[in-house]
Design an enzyme around this catalytic site. Structure first.
Site, PDB file in Angstrom:
ATOM      1  N   ASP A 495      37.031  39.304  46.518  1.00 49.74           N
ATOM      2  CA  ASP A 495      38.259  38.960  45.795  1.00 49.74           C
ATOM      3  C   ASP A 495      37.961  38.838  44.296  1.00 49.74           C
ATOM      4  O   ASP A 495      36.810  38.808  43.854  1.00 49.74           O
ATOM      5  CB  ASP A 495      38.809  37.634  46.336  1.00 49.74           C
ATOM      6  N   GLU A 498      38.808  42.375  39.534  1.00 44.52           N
ATOM      7  CA  GLU A 498      39.391  43.285  38.529  1.00 44.52           C
ATOM      8  C   GLU A 498      38.553  43.457  37.249  1.00 44.52           C
ATOM      9  O   GLU A 498      38.755  44.488  36.593  1.00 44.52           O
ATOM     10  CB  GLU A 498      40.794  42.793  38.154  1.00 44.52           C
ATOM     11  N   ASP A 658      48.231  39.685  46.572  1.00 42.39           N
ATOM     12  CA  ASP A 658      49.040  38.467  46.670  1.00 42.39           C
ATOM     13  C   ASP A 658      50.520  38.801  46.661  1.00 42.39           C
ATOM     14  O   ASP A 658      51.195  38.734  45.636  1.00 42.39           O
ATOM     15  CB  ASP A 658      48.694  37.522  45.522  1.00 42.39           C
TER      16      ASP A 658
END
Length: 989
Positions: A495, A498, A658
């Site tokens: 997770d 980015e 999300d």
């Protein structure tokens, strides 16, 4: 889990209110060890704020590079065996529109295969100091000449045409119909060190697909700007979010009689059409902006080369397979258990809670394959640790031993930032950081400088540098040690990749003595509910409304004001401004530094984050894949990641990030999945029932049914939201079990589809358009989908609905496709269905319409009450034959041990029906001993004759004259050596 800018209060709590958490000195104690830390400090929200920036595409005063730039002229054209090379020279004074013009470029055009053409334009002179400005890293595979090019290139249906008036332009033309697919004629090529632009007209109402990752309908409209700059912003509609896949698919329809192009929305169900699809892959890892406008497409990047790959198709499946085989790699083969059901949430606070969840699934007899934990399990939110109080190791070993004994699996989250301990507090030591620091494994502020220190959940953190030689070994060691000494996990969830940081710049460099400084955990849950909640949940809605009103009353309101924007500096010769590039991307957070590492973060090889920002997520997935091969020697690594790039599917799957507990996001999940099918990532799913916000019974029931037909099937939600495990509502539990029964029966089929994808690049979840390419009415169909070529799913996607509209494709313009209801096994004979028009289908809550396609043979392994895939694989087999209009059908089955990276035994079964005989041809040495229990044949055009299995009469044969189906049962004894132990024939003619 992640951090949407639309839900900061939910995700960051007090930290984003700018309040420091005040508490007395605390000591965490377990097993004779202690960690002492002073009152916790939380970085203020202002650390993640910056100047407002106005995207260039939205700026009416912005310079249009086409107006001011000169373009290029071509010289020194040289014909090569497979193409052409030339030099391009700036055709006039430099315009410096959004960077420094490159005055000399090299053009290389290469016909690489029978279906692929490459056009590359790059600077003639590149040195060590600026190679990363222009060249995509070599680990992003660059397709070259195929080994059999001499034989295949003459068949290429693409031609390269060029001209030099008024400046250099090129076109790619499909030779078979002389149609221009892409052309820069009438525009100028702009090539600067921080800005590249190509423009091409496209046909009226063109059909483009792909360009993941975006939350929007599957068919991309001609009024949309797609930005590619990996961002941790949640699933914001139309925004740039986690991944970057710079390929589009262009499908064009033609009148079958005249061959003339026809816009999809001007077609008729009664007219025959043909279609042709080509693909365009732009191999460039810099920030992209693709402007889809009414008259065509403009492709802009803020760096890199022009490196275009045109795929001739002529079908979507052809393009997808060629793209994967030549450019990005074939999808990773998944272990069988990964197709079971996954349960997760942020807020499973200890081993006892996890145990209760597993026990509840058992109690309600709902299949559960995998239990996940979010960051709750970590000690002070740090990677590769477990909290000694809530997730002690001894209790964890006991829980995981029992979980594994039941045939289930455990998947923990691993975040992408590594906590950097407080240098003046010895009790704050963190071995993972120390070992990484010694290995020079972290990104720097500048070349030769100190580590770049941002902030994520545990406080001030550093970030792995995948370009440093020591990083892979360090990462692998942490994974192996974590698994062997702490937590016997079965896969990894990556997770925040980015990569995300909750502050601008290296904000922690001078604040390390404030660590630990956690980002903050919410103290109150979300107050929003799905659309229509007040209609179907009127009593609960009153209470929810009062809570939401109270929350709104405590939030501050802002007065209206005139927005002012930061103006990026003009280009400076010989330098780049990477934090504020002259061309301002339409980046959802605004400033490229917001909620991310600064673009000037520097790798050990001198490369800046600006040049490789979109690759961090891809690289951490690759590194984790390598690491897990050491953790599980010989087994296929299971990884689900958030940020992806072209090629990530060769090592990992992806979840949709999300999302929200809204009906709209359930709808969008289908287009998300289809886009990732085109991107080479078939192992895709979303947070079922929604991550942000509270779900409700109806939405969760419908969504649990829909996701049962996605390859990756997981339910996950945010901290302090209402629990949404399927057993929380009786209707959801029933709907889930019904859908799971279908899923389990189809798992051998789905596993076979994945093996085919792994070997050839074929797709698993498919748009109807791909299976019926000559039907333009399906050009924007994204409310239905297919699994492979044989199963059609028509979910209910509207609140309060008890019916759903759907089409049964293949029957317009004289088609004769047959479809059969999965549940009652009867043919769909509705007149509208037989004409390709929408049909209203009954679908009360708890029912998801599923159909099999005529011409299919499906090997099935019914669930029969078991709760895991391992148990289901011990059940007897069934075969479902759905005959087409000529009484034929075909299918296949792939079997192996379900886990080995290189299986030493496999089995393939080819099944064909012709003239009333089903022939199963078996090859391979994998041992599978479960018998064949029954066979059902649908769509017989006449009563069967004597039914024979391998020449012996079958006694339990029943023909239903009304349903036109033949049911054979009690075959167990005659197939006791195993349904697929040898080839066999079944005849009924």
């Amino acid at each position: 889990m992640g951090s949407s800018l639309l839900s900061k209060l939910i995700l960051f709590g007090a930290a984003l209110n700018g309040a420091a958490a005040q508490s007395p000195s605390q000591t965490s104690t377990a097993a004779g060890t202690s960690t002492t830390f002073r009152p916790l400090f939380s970085p203020p929200a202002s650390d993640d704020y910056s100047e407002n920036v106005l995207p260039t595409v939205n700026n009416p005063q912005a310079v249009d590079a086409q107006d001011v730039c000169p373009g290029y002229t071509v010289t020194n054209v040289q014909q090569q065996q497979y193409g052409v090379t030339a030099q391009l020279n700036l055709a006039g004074p430099a315009c410096s529109a959004y960077g420094n013009d490159v005055d000399m470029l090299d053009l290389t055009v290469q016909r690489q295969s029978g279906d692929r053409l490459n056009i590359e334009i790059k600077p003639s002179y590149v040195g060590d100091n600026n190679v990363s400005w222009f060249e995509t890293p070599s680990f992003i595979h660059k397709p070259g000449l195929d080994a059999d090019a001499a034989q295949t290139v003459p068949m290429l249906d693409l031609d390269f045409v060029w001209g030099n008036d008024p400046s250099f332009w090129f076109s790619v033309v499909r030779k078979s119909n002389n149609e221009t697919l892409f052309t820069t004629q009438g525009s100028k090529i702009v090539f600067e060190d921080q800005f590249v632009e190509l423009k091409s007209p496209l046909p009226q109402d063109y059909n483009l697909y792909g360009l993941a990752e975006t939350i929007r309908p599957f068919r991309l409209s001609n009024n949309f700007t797609k930005t590619m700059w990996a961002a941790d912003v949640g699933d914001v509609i139309d925004a740039n979010i986690y991944g970057s896949h710079p390929i589009y698919y262009d499908t064009r329809y033609y009148d079958a009689a005249s061959g003339a192009y026809v816009p999809w929305n001007e077609t008729s169900l009664d007219t025959s059409y043909t279609s042709l699809t080509h693909g365009l892959y732009y191999r460039n890892a810099h920030g992209h902006e693709i402007l889809m406008q009414e008259d065509g497409v403009t492709w802009r990047t803020i760096g890199g080369n022009i490196d275009l790959y045109f795929y001739a198709g002529p079908t979507v499946e052809n393009v997808a397979q060629s793209y994967q085989q030549s450019a990005i790699g074939l999808p990773v083969m998944q272990q069988y258990f990964t197709f079971g059901y996954h349960q997760c949430r942020w807020g499973y606070s200890n081993w006892s809670v996890l145990s209760d969840v597993v026990d509840s699934f058992e109690q309600f007899q709902i299949p559960l394959e995998n239990i996940w934990t979010d960051i709750d399990y970590m000690k002070l939110l740090r990677d590769f640790t477990t909290d000694p109080n809530t997730f002690p190791q001894d209790e964890g070993r006991q829980f995981l031993d029992g979980l594994h004994a039941s045939g289930r699996h455990y998947i923990p989250i691993v975040d992408s930032a590594i906590y950097r301990p407080n240098p003046v507090n010895e009790t704050d030591a963190y071995g993972t950081y120390n070992r990484g620091h010694d290995a020079e494994a972290f990104i720097l502020q500048e070349a030769g400088g100190d580590e770049y220190v941002g902030t994520v959940w545990p406080g001030y953190t550093v970030f792995p540098d995948w370009y440093s030689e020591g990083t892979q070994g360090w990462w692998t060691n942490e994974m192996v040690t974590f698994h062997n000494n702490n937590l016997s996990f079965d896969g990894i969830w990556i997770d925040m990749s980015e990569v995300s940081s909750f502050c601008i710049g290296s904000c922690g460099s001078n604040n390390l003595t404030m660590n630990p400084a956690p980002g903050g955990i919410p103290t109150s849950g979300p107050t929003d509910y799905p659309e229509g909640f007040n209609v179907t949940n009127s009593t609960d809605a009153v209470s929810a409304s009062s809570v939401a009103s109270a929350a709104a009353a405590t939030s501050s309101s802002s007065s209206s004001q005139t927005m002012s924007y930061f103006t990026p500096p003009t280009p400076t010769p010989g330098t780049r401004n990477v934090n504020f590039p002259p061309y301002t991307l339409n980046n959802y957070p605004g400033d490229l530094r917001v909620h991310a590492m600064d673009p000037n973060g520097t790798h050990h090889n001198g490369v800046l984050d600006y040049d490789v920002h979109n690759l961090f997520g891809h690289q951490i997935l690759n590194a984790t894949y390598i690491a897990l091969q050491k953790v599980f020697p010989g087994k296929r690594p299971f990884i689900i990641g958030r940020s992806t790039f072209a090629g990530s599917g060769s090592v990992a799957g992806h979840w949709g990030g999300d999302n929200y507990s809204l009906w709209a996001y359930m709808v969008f999940s289908i287009s998300q999945a289809l886009s990732f099918s085109l991107s080479g990532i078939p192992m895709f799913g979303v947070d079922t029932c929604g991550f942000n916000g509270n779900t409700d019974e109806e939405l969760c029931a419908r969504w649990m049914q829909l996701s049962a037909f996605f390859p990756f099937y997981r339910n996950h939600n945010t901290f302090l939201a209402l629990s949404q495990e399927p057993y929380q509502w009786a209707a959801v539990a029933d709907a889930t079990k019904t859908a799971m029964d279908v899923r389990f029966a189809l798992l051998p089929y789905m596993y076979t589809l994945f093996q085919q994808a792994h070997m050839t690049g074929s797709t698993v979840m498919r748009a109807l358009q791909w299976e019926y390419p000559n039907d333009p009415s399906l050009a924007n169909a994204d409310h239905q989908f297919m699994l492979g070529s044989s199963v059609l799913v028509t979910p209910v996607l509207e609140q309060g609905a008890s019916t759903v509209n759907g089409v049964f494709p293949g029957n317009n313009a004289g088609g004769d496709e047959r479809w059969y209801d999965w549940y009652n096994q009867t043919e769909i004979v509705n007149s509208a269905a037989k004409s390709g028009r929408n049909v209203t289908i009954d679908a009360p809550l708890g029912h998801i319409p599923v159909y099999t396609r005529g011409g299919s043979v499906l090997p099935l392994q019914p669930r029969s009450g078991v709760l895991t895939t391992a148990a289901a694989r011990q059940n007897p087999w069934s075969v479902l034959v759905s005959l087409n209009s000529t009484q034929g059908a075909s299918g296949s089955l792939y079997l192996d041990d379900g886990e080995s990276l290189m299986p030493n035994a496999t089995k393939n079964v080819d099944m064909q029906v012709c003239n009333g005989v089903l022939t199963a041809t078996v090859s391979g040495n994998y041992q599978e001993s479960n018998p064949l229990a029954n066979v059902t044949v649908l769509g017989l055009d006449k009563a069967p004759g004597q039914v024979m299995l391998n020449g012996a009469p079958v006694s339990n044969a029943n023909f239903d004259q009304n349903a036109k189906s033949l049911s054979l049962t009690g075959l167990d004894e005659s197939t006791s050596q195993g349904a697929w132990s040898a080839s066999w024939t079944l005849s009924w003619a």
